[in-house]
Structures are given as structure tokens and as C-alpha cells.
Design an enzyme around this catalytic site. Structure first.
Site, PDB file in Angstrom:
ATOM      1  N   ASP A 120      11.539 -13.673   4.146  1.00 45.09           N
ATOM      2  CA  ASP A 120      12.558 -14.456   3.429  1.00 45.09           C
ATOM      3  C   ASP A 120      13.811 -14.759   4.255  1.00 45.09           C
ATOM      4  OD1 ASP A 120      13.178 -11.428   1.498  1.00 45.09           O
ATOM      5  OD2 ASP A 120      14.037 -12.026   3.428  1.00 45.09           O
ATOM      6  N   HIS A 135       6.031 -10.113   9.953  1.00 45.13           N
ATOM      7  CA  HIS A 135       5.089 -10.994   9.241  1.00 45.13           C
ATOM      8  C   HIS A 135       5.540 -12.445   9.232  1.00 45.13           C
ATOM      9  CE1 HIS A 135       3.549  -7.238   6.871  1.00 45.13           C
ATOM     10  NE2 HIS A 135       3.120  -7.272   8.111  1.00 45.13           N
ATOM     11  N   GLY A 201      12.123   0.109   0.603  1.00 41.51           N
ATOM     12  CA  GLY A 201      11.585  -0.954  -0.248  1.00 41.51           C
ATOM     13  C   GLY A 201      10.212  -1.451   0.167  1.00 41.51           C
TER      14      GLY A 201
HETATM   15  C1  BV8 Z   1      -4.265  -7.252  10.801  1.00 43.43           C
HETATM   16  C2  BV8 Z   1       2.879 -12.480   4.857  1.00 43.43           C
HETATM   17  C3  BV8 Z   1      -5.984  -7.232  12.294  1.00 43.43           C
HETATM   18  C4  BV8 Z   1       2.240 -13.535   4.055  1.00 43.43           C
HETATM   19  C5  BV8 Z   1       1.734 -10.372   4.497  1.00 43.43           C
HETATM   20  C6  BV8 Z   1      -9.532  -5.928   4.834  1.00 43.43           C
HETATM   21  C7  BV8 Z   1      -9.553  -7.275   5.186  1.00 43.43           C
HETATM   22  C8  BV8 Z   1      -8.604  -7.842   6.034  1.00 43.43           C
HETATM   23  C9  BV8 Z   1      -7.602  -7.040   6.560  1.00 43.43           C
HETATM   24  C10 BV8 Z   1      -7.588  -5.711   6.183  1.00 43.43           C
HETATM   25  C11 BV8 Z   1      -8.528  -5.137   5.342  1.00 43.43           C
HETATM   26  N1  BV8 Z   1      -8.227  -3.826   5.195  1.00 43.43           N
HETATM   27  C12 BV8 Z   1      -7.110  -3.553   5.899  1.00 43.43           C
HETATM   28  C13 BV8 Z   1      -6.728  -4.680   6.513  1.00 43.43           C
HETATM   29  C14 BV8 Z   1      -5.589  -4.839   7.342  1.00 43.43           C
HETATM   30  C15 BV8 Z   1      -4.562  -5.608   6.507  1.00 43.43           C
HETATM   31  C16 BV8 Z   1      -3.999  -4.678   5.463  1.00 43.43           C
HETATM   32  O1  BV8 Z   1      -3.205  -3.836   5.795  1.00 43.43           O
HETATM   33  N2  BV8 Z   1      -4.426  -4.829   4.203  1.00 43.43           N
HETATM   34  C17 BV8 Z   1      -3.932  -3.939   3.157  1.00 43.43           C
HETATM   35  C18 BV8 Z   1      -3.612  -4.729   1.897  1.00 43.43           C
HETATM   36  C19 BV8 Z   1      -4.978  -2.868   2.930  1.00 43.43           C
HETATM   37  N3  BV8 Z   1      -3.559  -6.033   7.439  1.00 43.43           N
HETATM   38  C20 BV8 Z   1      -3.684  -7.227   8.009  1.00 43.43           C
HETATM   39  O2  BV8 Z   1      -4.547  -8.034   7.761  1.00 43.43           O
HETATM   40  C21 BV8 Z   1      -2.656  -7.507   9.075  1.00 43.43           C
HETATM   41  N4  BV8 Z   1      -3.327  -7.991  10.238  1.00 43.43           N
HETATM   42  O3  BV8 Z   1      -4.553  -6.137  10.473  1.00 43.43           O
HETATM   43  O4  BV8 Z   1      -4.882  -7.924  11.764  1.00 43.43           O
HETATM   44  C22 BV8 Z   1      -6.355  -7.903  13.516  1.00 43.43           C
HETATM   45  C23 BV8 Z   1      -6.440  -7.149  14.663  1.00 43.43           C
HETATM   46  C24 BV8 Z   1      -6.841  -7.746  15.803  1.00 43.43           C
HETATM   47  C25 BV8 Z   1      -7.132  -9.113  15.812  1.00 43.43           C
HETATM   48  C26 BV8 Z   1      -7.003  -9.869  14.659  1.00 43.43           C
HETATM   49  C27 BV8 Z   1      -6.622  -9.266  13.496  1.00 43.43           C
HETATM   50  C28 BV8 Z   1      -1.695  -8.594   8.593  1.00 43.43           C
HETATM   51  C29 BV8 Z   1      -0.827  -8.030   7.493  1.00 43.43           C
HETATM   52  C30 BV8 Z   1       0.232  -9.047   7.097  1.00 43.43           C
HETATM   53  C31 BV8 Z   1      -0.195  -9.757   5.857  1.00 43.43           C
HETATM   54  N5  BV8 Z   1       0.899 -10.641   5.444  1.00 43.43           N
HETATM   55  N6  BV8 Z   1       2.686 -11.212   4.152  1.00 43.43           N
HETATM   56  C32 BV8 Z   1       2.926 -13.715   2.742  1.00 43.43           C
HETATM   57  O5  BV8 Z   1       3.885 -12.981   2.416  1.00 43.43           O
HETATM   58  O6  BV8 Z   1       2.512 -14.633   2.032  1.00 43.43           O
HETATM   59  S1  BV8 Z   1       1.619  -8.891   3.714  1.00 43.43           S
HETATM   60  C33 BV8 Z   1       2.766  -8.725   2.462  1.00 43.43           C
HETATM   61  O7  BV8 Z   1       2.750  -7.318   2.195  1.00 43.43           O
HETATM   62  C34 BV8 Z   1       4.221  -9.036   2.772  1.00 43.43           C
HETATM   63  O8  BV8 Z   1       4.475  -9.342   4.122  1.00 43.43           O
HETATM   64  C35 BV8 Z   1       4.904  -7.738   2.445  1.00 43.43           C
HETATM   65  O9  BV8 Z   1       6.047  -7.569   3.120  1.00 43.43           O
HETATM   66  C36 BV8 Z   1       3.853  -6.794   2.851  1.00 43.43           C
HETATM   67  C37 BV8 Z   1       4.041  -5.364   2.463  1.00 43.43           C
HETATM   68  O10 BV8 Z   1       4.365  -5.337   1.105  1.00 43.43           O
HETATM   69  P1  BV8 Z   1       5.775  -4.677   0.753  1.00 43.43           P
HETATM   70  O11 BV8 Z   1       6.833  -5.362   1.533  1.00 43.43           O
HETATM   71  O12 BV8 Z   1       5.647  -3.213   0.880  1.00 43.43           O
HETATM   72  O13 BV8 Z   1       5.945  -5.138  -0.731  1.00 43.43           O
HETATM   73  P2  BV8 Z   1       5.335  -4.424  -2.017  1.00 43.43           P
HETATM   74  O14 BV8 Z   1       5.569  -5.326  -3.167  1.00 43.43           O
HETATM   75  O15 BV8 Z   1       3.963  -3.940  -1.696  1.00 43.43           O
HETATM   76  O16 BV8 Z   1       6.243  -3.115  -2.184  1.00 43.43           O
HETATM   77  C38 BV8 Z   1       7.624  -3.265  -2.503  1.00 43.43           C
HETATM   78  C39 BV8 Z   1       8.111  -1.887  -2.877  1.00 43.43           C
HETATM   79  O17 BV8 Z   1       9.485  -2.007  -3.178  1.00 43.43           O
HETATM   80  C40 BV8 Z   1       7.438  -1.349  -4.131  1.00 43.43           C
HETATM   81  O18 BV8 Z   1       6.963  -0.042  -3.852  1.00 43.43           O
HETATM   82  C41 BV8 Z   1       8.552  -1.312  -5.180  1.00 43.43           C
HETATM   83  O19 BV8 Z   1       8.484  -0.155  -5.979  1.00 43.43           O
HETATM   84  C42 BV8 Z   1       9.785  -1.252  -4.329  1.00 43.43           C
HETATM   85  N7  BV8 Z   1      10.976  -1.847  -4.915  1.00 43.43           N
HETATM   86  C43 BV8 Z   1      11.048  -2.846  -5.828  1.00 43.43           C
HETATM   87  N8  BV8 Z   1      12.351  -3.119  -6.072  1.00 43.43           N
HETATM   88  C44 BV8 Z   1      13.085  -2.294  -5.276  1.00 43.43           C
HETATM   89  C45 BV8 Z   1      12.212  -1.480  -4.545  1.00 43.43           C
HETATM   90  N9  BV8 Z   1      12.627  -0.552  -3.670  1.00 43.43           N
HETATM   91  C46 BV8 Z   1      13.967  -0.413  -3.515  1.00 43.43           C
HETATM   92  N10 BV8 Z   1      14.870  -1.162  -4.183  1.00 43.43           N
HETATM   93  C47 BV8 Z   1      14.470  -2.092  -5.068  1.00 43.43           C
HETATM   94  N11 BV8 Z   1      15.406  -2.809  -5.737  1.00 43.43           N
END
Ligand code: BV8
Ligand code: ZN
Length: 266
Positions: A120, A135, A201
Site C-alpha cells: 500500500d 511483495h 501486524g
Molecule cells: C514463493 C501480494 C516460490 C499480492 C502477497 C502452494 C502454492 C504456491 C505457493 C505456496 C504454496 N505453499 C506455500 C507456498 C509459498 C507461498 C506461501 O507462503 N503461501 C502461504 C499462503 C502458505 N509463498 C509464495 O508463493 C511466495 N513466493 O514462495 O515463490 C518460488 C521460489 C523460486 C522460484 C519461483 C517461486 C510469494 C508470496 C507473496 C504473495 N503475495 N501479496 C496481493 O496483495 O494481492 S501475500 C499477502 O499476504 C500480502 O502481501 C500480505 O502482506 C501477506 C501476508 O499477510 P499479512 O500481511 O500477514 O496479512 P494477514 O491479513 O494475513 O494478517 C494481518 C494480521 O494483522 C492478522 O493476524 C490480524 O490479526 C492483525 N491485525 C489486524 N488489525 C491489526 C492487526 N495487528 C495489529 N494492529 C492492528 N490494528
């Protein structure tokens, strides 16, 4: 994997009665090297929806259905529209106190590294000078074929084309795509040398970013989490505070500055 018993994990209750430990205050006051990982939670109080929390945008849709190359190639206009919708959400958002405190910390510490999973751009708007965007950034677009970057905003619901004929996509990292090498490398290097590592976060589920706090812990950093709810790493960090980043982070840093003043007086 770090065992739970090796960490003095102290869950602290919600912010109304969160008491930051003497240890985290003293460690941050004395630290030479501090590194931070932020996730969607730090932007929640700015009005940017998170992904997996209670009101997360991915509770309804599967991320792989939208934030992946397959999804884009299968239905470019649908994915493009999703990003246009998210960009619109960002039109009237502002950084919040959590973002600003990190910009202040950056200027106070000689060695401070901010790695964000957020796309963002709010850390930059809060005047953090060096932001490692793991990201990408939704406010930038690039050609899916030749990679040409552009700040041009392509209005409308249909995906635009580059001069080379390629599809224009947001300059973000999709699932299954590599993260930008330099920000990733610099983020791990900072985690490895950090005296204190803050995870703020993030649900700590997306790899490889989610490994940063644990790598820091493994290399001897004191790791502190600030998050609204418990996460995958809560049991493995040194301290985990439950609450909102926009409230807890400024309070923590206020106490750290007080400690620094006390120490300078002694
Ligand atoms: C890679 C950009 C390998 C786009 C994002 C199966 C298939 C494919 C891949 C995988 C797989 N299994 C595992 C993987 C790897 C995968 C992965 O990790 N998957 C997970 C889901 C299991 N990772 C990838 O694919 C990465 N690439 O591995 O490539 C590779 C290697 C060699 C060669 C080629 C390839 C790429 C990962 C990036 C994906 N892109 N976003 C878009 O946004 O549209 S991910 C997305 O999740 C966002 O970027 C986000 O930032 C990120 C993490 O989420 P969080 O930021 O943690 O957000 P979330 O909502 O989850 O949590 C927020 C927290 O805040 C909550 O806990 C909440 O309670 C808390 N909160 C809320 N309010 C507050 C607060 N805390 C404090 N104060 C508040 N006020
Ligand atoms: Zn092109």
C-alpha cells in the site's frame, strides 16, 4: 524449529492493560541494530482491509484465485478489476501512528531496517526513507511480458496492453512468484544482525517473509510481536503483545525514549 520452552513467551493482554516488560524497553533503548517486519495489520487502522483477520478480504475469496499468475492469465480483466478496486480503497487512506513511529525509529537508530509485506505504500508516505517492499507496490504497474515498469495509472476495468503487446499488471508479487531478490536478501541480513526484531501486524503465514522473525530469533535477536491476535509464531517469539499496532507501537517507543533519557541522566 525453535522449541516453545526456549522462549520466555509472555502473552500480554489487550492494549487497555498491556504492560510492556522492562526487558523489551531496555533492550530497545540499548539496541544498536533493530529490524522490523510489518504486515497488513499495521495498515488496518488506516482503513486498508487485511487478508486473513476477522474482516480479511481473503475470507471470502481464495488468494490463489486472484493473486497468482494462473488467475491473471485465465481471467486478466477479473484480476485487474480486483486490483483497481483495492487501489480505489487506497485513495483516501493515510498512514497511522504505527507507520509514523517506525519512521521516527529509523532516524533514531544507526542500523534500522524496515521490511514490509504490504503493497500500500503507506510506510513511504509516513516518510520512512528505506522501505524493503517484499511483495511489491500496488501503486506501480509493470508489463507482464517485458517487465517495463510504469507509474501510469490505467483507468477502467479492462486490462491494458504494453507497447510490446504484453498485459499490464500491478507490480506486486503473486503466489508462486519469486520475491525481489535485493529487498529479500537485505531483509534476511538485517534479521541476522538485529539486536531486537519486531514482527508487527502479520499473521506470519506467507513465506519466505514469515521466516524473518524466526531467523532473527535463531541468530540471537530478542523477538517481539505486536498483533491483534495470536499467530503462527506467537509461541516462538520472546514476547507477544496482543493489541493494535497504532496504539501499542507509539506507547512502546514512548517508554523506550523515556528509558534513554533516564540512562543519559545517570
Ligand atoms: C514463493 C501480494 C516460490 C499480492 C502477497 C502452494 C502454492 C504456491 C505457493 C505456496 C504454496 N505453499 C506455500 C507456498 C509459498 C507461498 C506461501 O507462503 N503461501 C502461504 C499462503 C502458505 N509463498 C509464495 O508463493 C511466495 N513466493 O514462495 O515463490 C518460488 C521460489 C523460486 C522460484 C519461483 C517461486 C510469494 C508470496 C507473496 C504473495 N503475495 N501479496 C496481493 O496483495 O494481492 S501475500 C499477502 O499476504 C500480502 O502481501 C500480505 O502482506 C501477506 C501476508 O499477510 P499479512 O500481511 O500477514 O496479512 P494477514 O491479513 O494475513 O494478517 C494481518 C494480521 O494483522 C492478522 O493476524 C490480524 O490479526 C492483525 N491485525 C489486524 N488489525 C491489526 C492487526 N495487528 C495489529 N494492529 C492492528 N490494528
Ligand atoms: Zn511490455
Amino acid at each position: 524449529m525453535l522449541s516453545v520452552s526456549s522462549c520466555k513467551n509472555r502473552d500480554h493482554l489487550r492494549e487497555m492493560d498491556v504492560q510492556f516488560s522492562k526487558e523489551v524497553i531496555e533492550r530497545l533503548a540499548a539496541a544498536q541494530s533493530v529490524a522490523v517486519l510489518t504486515g497488513a495489520g499495521i495498515s488496518a487502522e488506516s482503513g486498508v482491509p487485511t487478508f486473513r483477520g476477522e474482516d480479511g478480504i481473503w475470507n471470502k475469496l481464495k488468494p490463489e484465485e486472484l493473486a497468482s499468475m494462473d488467475a491473471f492469465l485465465k481471467n486478466p480483466d477479473l484480476v485487474w478489476q480486483w486490483y483497481q478496486y483495492r487501489r480505489e480503497l487506497m485513495n483516501d487512506i493515510e498512514p497511522n501512528p504505527g507507520h509514523y513511529v517506525l519512521a521516527e525509529m529509523e532516524s533514531d537508530y544507526d542500523d534500522f531496517t524496515l521490511s514490509t509485506q504490504n503493497i500500500d505504500g503507506l510506510h513511504i508516505r509516513a516518510k520512512s526513507q528505506r522501505v524493503l517492499e517484499l511483495h511489491g507496490n500496488i501503486l506501480r504497474n509493470r508489463c507482464n511480458t517485458c517487465g517495463k515498469l510504469t507509474d501510469e495509472n490505467f483507468p477502467g476495468d479492462n486490462v491494458a496492453r504494453c507497447q510490446c503487446g504484453g498485459l499490464i499488471r500491478p507490480d506486486v508479487v503473486w503466489f508462486g512468484e519469486m520475491l525481489p531478490q535485493e529487498p529479500l536478501y537485505d531483509s534476511f541480513a538485517a534479521a541476522e544482525r538485529a539486536d531486537v526484531y519486531l514482527s508487527i501486524g502479520t499473521s506470519a503465514v506467507v513465506q519466505p517473509a514469515a521466516s524473518l522473525p524466526l531467523e532473527a530469533k535463531h541468530q540471537g535477536a530478542y523477538v517481539v510481536e505486536i498483533n491483534l491476535e495470536r499467530t503462527e509464531i506467537s509461541a516462538m517469539v520472546d514476547e507477544s503483545y496482543l493489541g493494535t499496532a497504532g496504539t501499542l507501537l507509539p506507547e512502546l517507543y514512548r517508554l523506550v525514549k523515556e528509558e534513554r533519557t533516564r540512562e543519559n541522566k545517570d
